[in-house]
Design a protein around this motif. Structure first.
Motif, mmCIF file in Angstrom:
data_model
loop_
_atom_site.group_PDB
_atom_site.id
_atom_site.type_symbol
_atom_site.label_atom_id
_atom_site.label_comp_id
_atom_site.label_asym_id
_atom_site.label_seq_id
_atom_site.Cartn_x
_atom_site.Cartn_y
_atom_site.Cartn_z
ATOM 1 N N HIS A 181 -49.348 -0.803 13.159
ATOM 2 C CA HIS A 181 -48.289 -0.183 12.353
ATOM 3 C C HIS A 181 -48.845 0.873 11.404
ATOM 4 O O HIS A 181 -48.075 1.637 10.794
ATOM 5 C CB HIS A 181 -47.557 -1.251 11.538
ATOM 6 C CG HIS A 181 -48.452 -2.016 10.601
ATOM 7 N ND1 HIS A 181 -49.454 -2.847 11.037
ATOM 8 C CD2 HIS A 181 -48.501 -2.066 9.240
ATOM 9 C CE1 HIS A 181 -50.077 -3.380 9.997
ATOM 10 N NE2 HIS A 181 -49.524 -2.918 8.898
ATOM 11 N N ILE A 182 -50.161 0.937 11.276
ATOM 12 C CA ILE A 182 -50.779 1.914 10.380
ATOM 13 C C ILE A 182 -51.214 3.118 11.205
ATOM 14 O O ILE A 182 -52.223 3.076 11.920
ATOM 15 C CB ILE A 182 -51.987 1.310 9.634
ATOM 16 C CG1 ILE A 182 -51.532 0.118 8.787
ATOM 17 C CG2 ILE A 182 -52.657 2.364 8.764
ATOM 18 C CD1 ILE A 182 -52.661 -0.582 8.064
ATOM 19 N N HIS A 183 -50.443 4.183 11.135
ATOM 20 C CA HIS A 183 -50.776 5.390 11.893
ATOM 21 C C HIS A 183 -50.444 6.652 11.100
ATOM 22 O O HIS A 183 -50.056 7.672 11.655
ATOM 23 C CB HIS A 183 -50.055 5.396 13.245
ATOM 24 C CG HIS A 183 -48.638 4.911 13.194
ATOM 25 N ND1 HIS A 183 -47.631 5.626 12.583
ATOM 26 C CD2 HIS A 183 -48.089 3.768 13.663
ATOM 27 C CE1 HIS A 183 -46.502 4.946 12.697
ATOM 28 N NE2 HIS A 183 -46.739 3.821 13.334
ATOM 29 N N ASP A 184 -50.614 6.561 9.769
ATOM 30 C CA ASP A 184 -50.372 7.723 8.915
ATOM 31 C C ASP A 184 -51.402 8.805 9.195
ATOM 32 O O ASP A 184 -52.605 8.536 9.294
ATOM 33 C CB ASP A 184 -50.465 7.321 7.441
ATOM 34 C CG ASP A 184 -49.542 6.160 7.096
ATOM 35 O OD1 ASP A 184 -48.406 6.414 6.686
ATOM 36 O OD2 ASP A 184 -49.975 5.002 7.277
ATOM 37 N N SER A 185 -50.940 10.047 9.294
ATOM 38 C CA SER A 185 -51.866 11.154 9.495
ATOM 39 C C SER A 185 -52.731 11.393 8.262
ATOM 40 O O SER A 185 -53.888 11.807 8.372
ATOM 41 C CB SER A 185 -51.098 12.431 9.850
ATOM 42 O OG SER A 185 -50.449 12.292 11.089
ATOM 43 N N ASP A 186 -52.170 11.131 7.088
ATOM 44 C CA ASP A 186 -52.916 11.306 5.843
ATOM 45 C C ASP A 186 -53.993 10.226 5.751
ATOM 46 O O ASP A 186 -53.707 9.035 5.672
ATOM 47 C CB ASP A 186 -51.954 11.194 4.654
ATOM 48 C CG ASP A 186 -52.616 11.544 3.328
ATOM 49 O OD1 ASP A 186 -53.706 11.017 3.061
ATOM 50 O OD2 ASP A 186 -52.026 12.312 2.557
ATOM 51 N N TYR A 187 -55.241 10.645 5.763
ATOM 52 C CA TYR A 187 -56.360 9.701 5.791
ATOM 53 C C TYR A 187 -56.350 8.784 4.575
ATOM 54 O O TYR A 187 -56.621 7.576 4.690
ATOM 55 C CB TYR A 187 -57.673 10.461 5.857
ATOM 56 C CG TYR A 187 -58.888 9.588 6.085
ATOM 57 C CD1 TYR A 187 -59.340 9.314 7.366
ATOM 58 C CD2 TYR A 187 -59.603 9.053 5.013
ATOM 59 C CE1 TYR A 187 -60.454 8.515 7.590
ATOM 60 C CE2 TYR A 187 -60.716 8.254 5.213
ATOM 61 C CZ TYR A 187 -61.132 7.993 6.502
ATOM 62 O OH TYR A 187 -62.229 7.189 6.706
ATOM 63 N N SER A 188 -56.046 9.322 3.419
ATOM 64 C CA SER A 188 -56.094 8.511 2.199
ATOM 65 C C SER A 188 -55.038 7.413 2.212
ATOM 66 O O SER A 188 -55.289 6.291 1.747
ATOM 67 C CB SER A 188 -55.924 9.404 0.962
ATOM 68 O OG SER A 188 -54.653 10.045 0.965
#
Length: 370
Positions: A181-188
């Motif tokens: 479920h964690i697929h944010d483009s923002d690395y931070s």
């Protein structure tokens, strides 16, 4: 193939379309990059769900990787046929799949298998068959860390561990957590979410170790979170898409420099209108779970706009005076490579070092021989 248009096939006139092509030199570069991203490569447990093939598995083993993860019995069988030393079936076997899992262990004695569990009743069912087969099954507790697909919630893990420890025929190995479920483009943002999971897993590990003097192995993450786990923990890491990469991950996770190594080859089969071209890249040739505009990106024709797709056809808007002809070849990157590979019984593998080869996608189906 030339360096600027690496994907172009030299003998394309004799290759049927639609087809999927693996580029072995790029796969090897991706394997080398993966190993270079972690201090201890023994912590790598790559997932084979992406490539599903004997040949890529052997490339991974030749690079010194000994541990693998898979999602189906067929994938586990493929790994056994390669004599992979350590294989985790990252799926809880239920019903007849428990018997199939036992058969794996009998048929491939050079491979040590383990599986996931997330409830006591399934653990008892596996234990019963283990005793009947005079064997012991290695198990990992699957933890629901937010994806809400499988696993037991963190607050219930310790109780399940206590129950499992009293069951004959099972050997508790550790904890498993998949964070798909964690697929944010923002690395931070991705890193913050992963750090929260790391804290949970460390706490659970400490509870088990303090009471039972057993330090559990922790297997966590996929490709998007791999850099975080690799750097900040001693967990085993299970990236999968890295081997072939795709346009979806290329766009979303730009801090990871893996190379696209699987390309769709398709031909124009019709020119139905002045602006339209039709290719043979239908639903059966490329994963279609995403919206139409996010299924394939053409490397040698990036301005084509998908208009419609059916089982055997993909219609694209090429604009007025486009110049395309029936028979022209297009090369496309799939947006999601894992389910795209699963559509093919075999692929063409190319390398600068040899003539093209046909590789079987031997575990694309859920059942091979077991």
């Amino acid at each position: 193939m030339n360096k600027s248009n690496w994907y172009e096939l030299e003998d394309v006139a004799n290759i049927s379309s639609p087809g999927l092509v693996f580029y072995e030199d790029r796969i090897q570069q991706n394997i080398n990059l993966l190993i270079g991203m972690i201090k201890d490569k023994s912590r790598l447990r790559p997932h084979v769900k992406t490539h599903k093939s004997v040949e890529v598995t052997k490339l991974l083993m030749a690079a010194g990787l000994q541990k693998f993860k898979c999602a189906t019995i067929a994938e586990a069988e493929m790994l056994g046929s390669c004599e992979a030393p350590d294989v985790l079936l990252a799926y809880q076997p239920v019903g007849p799949n428990i018997n199939r899992f036992m058969t794996l262990q009998e048929r491939f004695p050079r491979t040590t298998y383990s599986c996931l569990i997330d409830n006591l009743e399934t653990a008892k069912s596996i234990s019963l068959l283990a005793k009947q087969n005079n064997t012991t099954v290695k198990v990992y507790i699957d933890i629901n860390v937010g994806m809400n697909r499988t696993g037991v919630l963190p607050g219930k893990v310790f109780k399940l561990y206590e129950d499992i420890s009293a069951i004959v025929g099972l050997k508790f190995m550790g904890l498993h957590a998949y964070d798909g479920h964690i697929h944010d483009s923002d690395y931070s943002i991705r890193q913050q979410k992963v750090n929260e999971i790391i804290d949970v897993l460390h706490e659970l590990s400490e509870q088990v170790e303090q009471k039972y003097q057993h330090k559990p192995t922790i297997i966590a993450g996929g490709t998007p979170s791999f850099p975080m786990y690799a750097e900040a923990t001693n967990f085993e890491c299970s990236p999968g898409t890295f081997a072939l990469w795709d346009s979806g991950y290329q766009q979303a996770f730009q801090e990871q420099h893996f190379l696209p190594a699987a390309v769709l080859m398709t031909r124009i089969v019709s020119l139905p209108e002045e602006k339209l071209i039709c290719t043979d890249l239908g639903h059966k040739a490329v994963s279609a779970e995403n919206e139409l505009l996010r299924r394939v990106t053409f490397l040698n024709a990036p301005n084509l706009i998908p208009i419609s797709q059916s089982e055997e056809h993909l219609v694209l808007d090429a604009g007025i005076h486009h110049g395309y002809q029936v028979g022209d070849v297009l090369y496309g990157l799939p947006h999601h490579v894992c389910p795209t590979v699963a559509l093919y019984d075999e692929i063409i593998s190319v390398s600068p070092e040899r003539t093209p080869e046909v590789w079987k996608i031997s575990s694309r189906k859920r059942k091979d021989t077991i």
